[in-house]
Design a protein around this motif. Sequence first.
Motif, PDB file in Angstrom:
ATOM      1  N   GLU A  95       0.735  -1.291   0.187  1.00 40.34           N
ATOM      2  CA  GLU A  95      -0.022  -0.151   0.045  1.00 40.34           C
ATOM      3  C   GLU A  95       0.867   1.241  -0.020  1.00 40.34           C
ATOM      4  OE1 GLU A  95      -3.329   0.195  -0.291  1.00 40.34           O
ATOM      5  OE2 GLU A  95      -2.850  -1.922  -1.017  1.00 40.34           O
ATOM      6  N   ALA A  96       1.939   1.093   0.828  1.00 39.82           N
ATOM      7  CA  ALA A  96       2.737   2.413   0.906  1.00 39.82           C
ATOM      8  C   ALA A  96       3.389   2.927  -0.483  1.00 39.82           C
ATOM      9  CB  ALA A  96       3.726   2.474   1.841  1.00 39.82           C
ATOM     10  N   LEU A  97       4.073   1.520  -0.905  1.00 41.74           N
ATOM     11  CA  LEU A  97       4.823   1.876  -2.279  1.00 41.74           C
ATOM     12  C   LEU A  97       3.760   2.329  -3.278  1.00 41.74           C
ATOM     13  CD1 LEU A  97       6.867  -1.441  -2.173  1.00 41.74           C
ATOM     14  CD2 LEU A  97       7.736   1.092  -2.216  1.00 41.74           C
ATOM     15  N   TRP A  98       2.389   1.503  -3.221  1.00 38.34           N
ATOM     16  CA  TRP A  98       1.467   2.206  -4.550  1.00 38.34           C
ATOM     17  C   TRP A  98       1.233   3.610  -4.232  1.00 38.34           C
ATOM     18  CZ3 TRP A  98      -3.327   4.343  -4.137  1.00 38.34           C
ATOM     19  CH2 TRP A  98      -3.991   4.250  -5.497  1.00 38.34           C
ATOM     20  N   PHE A 101      -9.360  -2.081   7.896  1.00 42.30           N
ATOM     21  CA  PHE A 101      -8.164  -1.499   6.861  1.00 42.30           C
ATOM     22  C   PHE A 101      -8.368  -2.040   5.607  1.00 42.30           C
ATOM     23  CE2 PHE A 101      -4.007  -0.277   4.852  1.00 42.30           C
ATOM     24  CZ  PHE A 101      -4.415   1.080   4.872  1.00 42.30           C
ATOM     25  N   GLU A 102      -8.819  -3.214   5.409  1.00 38.68           N
ATOM     26  CA  GLU A 102      -8.967  -4.053   4.163  1.00 38.68           C
ATOM     27  C   GLU A 102      -9.991  -3.192   3.119  1.00 38.68           C
ATOM     28  OE1 GLU A 102     -11.146  -7.806   3.560  1.00 38.68           O
ATOM     29  OE2 GLU A 102     -10.988  -7.855   5.843  1.00 38.68           O
ATOM     30  N   ARG A 103     -10.768  -2.598   3.709  1.00 40.03           N
ATOM     31  CA  ARG A 103     -11.686  -1.811   3.070  1.00 40.03           C
ATOM     32  C   ARG A 103     -11.113  -0.689   2.077  1.00 40.03           C
ATOM     33  NH1 ARG A 103     -16.725  -1.661   6.995  1.00 40.03           N
ATOM     34  NH2 ARG A 103     -16.895  -3.624   7.063  1.00 40.03           N
ATOM     35  N   SER A 104      -9.737  -0.130   2.524  1.00 36.98           N
ATOM     36  CA  SER A 104      -9.368   1.000   2.000  1.00 36.98           C
ATOM     37  C   SER A 104      -7.943   0.439   1.189  1.00 36.98           C
ATOM     38  CB  SER A 104      -8.648   1.713   2.994  1.00 36.98           C
ATOM     39  OG  SER A 104      -9.513   2.039   4.004  1.00 36.98           O
ATOM     40  N   LEU A 105      -7.910  -0.795   0.826  1.00 41.52           N
ATOM     41  CA  LEU A 105      -6.567  -1.419  -0.046  1.00 41.52           C
ATOM     42  C   LEU A 105      -6.634  -0.910  -1.389  1.00 41.52           C
ATOM     43  CD1 LEU A 105      -6.362  -5.076   1.743  1.00 41.52           C
ATOM     44  CD2 LEU A 105      -4.856  -2.755   2.258  1.00 41.52           C
ATOM     45  N   ALA A 106      -5.650  -0.275  -1.803  1.00 43.76           N
ATOM     46  CA  ALA A 106      -5.715   0.114  -3.205  1.00 43.76           C
ATOM     47  C   ALA A 106      -4.898  -1.027  -4.009  1.00 43.76           C
ATOM     48  CB  ALA A 106      -5.146   1.350  -3.365  1.00 43.76           C
ATOM     49  N   PRO A 109      -8.502  -3.124 -11.701  1.00 42.88           N
ATOM     50  CA  PRO A 109      -8.021  -1.943 -12.077  1.00 42.88           C
ATOM     51  C   PRO A 109      -7.346  -0.998 -11.007  1.00 42.88           C
ATOM     52  CG  PRO A 109     -10.415  -1.863 -12.139  1.00 42.88           C
ATOM     53  CD  PRO A 109     -10.087  -3.447 -11.838  1.00 42.88           C
ATOM     54  N   CYS A 110      -6.280  -0.637 -11.435  1.00 33.78           N
ATOM     55  CA  CYS A 110      -5.626   0.411 -10.484  1.00 33.78           C
ATOM     56  C   CYS A 110      -6.627   1.656 -10.276  1.00 33.78           C
ATOM     57  CB  CYS A 110      -4.365   0.903 -11.042  1.00 33.78           C
ATOM     58  SG  CYS A 110      -3.589   2.263 -10.386  1.00 33.78           S
ATOM     59  N   ARG A 111      -6.793   1.970  -9.130  1.00 30.17           N
ATOM     60  CA  ARG A 111      -7.698   3.064  -8.602  1.00 30.17           C
ATOM     61  C   ARG A 111      -7.174   4.352  -9.306  1.00 30.17           C
ATOM     62  NH1 ARG A 111      -9.401   0.555  -2.887  1.00 30.17           N
ATOM     63  NH2 ARG A 111     -10.836  -0.980  -3.784  1.00 30.17           N
ATOM     64  N   ALA A 123      -4.990   0.448 -14.931  1.00 34.45           N
ATOM     65  CA  ALA A 123      -4.148  -0.758 -15.410  1.00 34.45           C
ATOM     66  C   ALA A 123      -4.506  -1.876 -14.371  1.00 34.45           C
ATOM     67  CB  ALA A 123      -2.664  -0.492 -15.546  1.00 34.45           C
ATOM     68  N   PRO A 124      -4.465  -3.206 -14.872  1.00 35.68           N
ATOM     69  CA  PRO A 124      -4.577  -4.326 -14.165  1.00 35.68           C
ATOM     70  C   PRO A 124      -3.505  -4.399 -13.023  1.00 35.68           C
ATOM     71  CG  PRO A 124      -4.597  -4.974 -16.308  1.00 35.68           C
ATOM     72  CD  PRO A 124      -4.286  -3.571 -16.203  1.00 35.68           C
ATOM     73  N   ILE A 125      -3.877  -4.625 -11.624  1.00 39.35           N
ATOM     74  CA  ILE A 125      -2.712  -4.763 -10.581  1.00 39.35           C
ATOM     75  C   ILE A 125      -2.151  -5.985 -10.864  1.00 39.35           C
ATOM     76  CG2 ILE A 125      -2.555  -4.851  -7.920  1.00 39.35           C
ATOM     77  CD1 ILE A 125      -3.300  -2.019  -8.771  1.00 39.35           C
ATOM     78  N   HIS A 126      -0.935  -6.205 -10.706  1.00 45.65           N
ATOM     79  CA  HIS A 126      -0.056  -7.314 -10.825  1.00 45.65           C
ATOM     80  C   HIS A 126       0.495  -7.666  -9.356  1.00 45.65           C
ATOM     81  CE1 HIS A 126       2.912  -9.691 -12.747  1.00 45.65           C
ATOM     82  NE2 HIS A 126       4.114  -9.357 -11.795  1.00 45.65           N
TER      83      HIS A 126
END
Length: 113
Positions: free
Chosen positions: A12-15, A69-74, A82-84, A88-91
């Motif tokens: 999450e932090a890196l995203w 917190f899982e409800r907030s995961l991007a 799809p990336c929020r 693009a599709p999350i890998h």
Amino acid sequence: MLTGIGNIYRSEALWRAQIHGERIAAKLTRPALHGLLAEVHAVMSQALAAGGTSFDALYVNVNGQSGYFERSLAAYGREDEPCRRCGAPIHREKFMNRSSYSCPRCQPRPRNR
């Protein structure tokens, strides 16, 4: 590689910082490093406020309550969704019985690893 905070919060932090997990920390610019540290702090603070991340009954607080917190995961757990930010599709990348999630467009792999 960012270590020590767990793969969920790491992803999450890196995203949020738009940094790929294979980037070498020593090669980050000072602004990128400060941005990443700010996002680590924000993710950890928000996760704590939400009671953590509970995917099943094993991960609950001392009162038996799940974290939200899982409800907030991007990124984490969103493989092929799809990336929020860009769509693009999350890998997903697997390593040592763990997974890391990233957006290939927002978080490009470093060229010289």
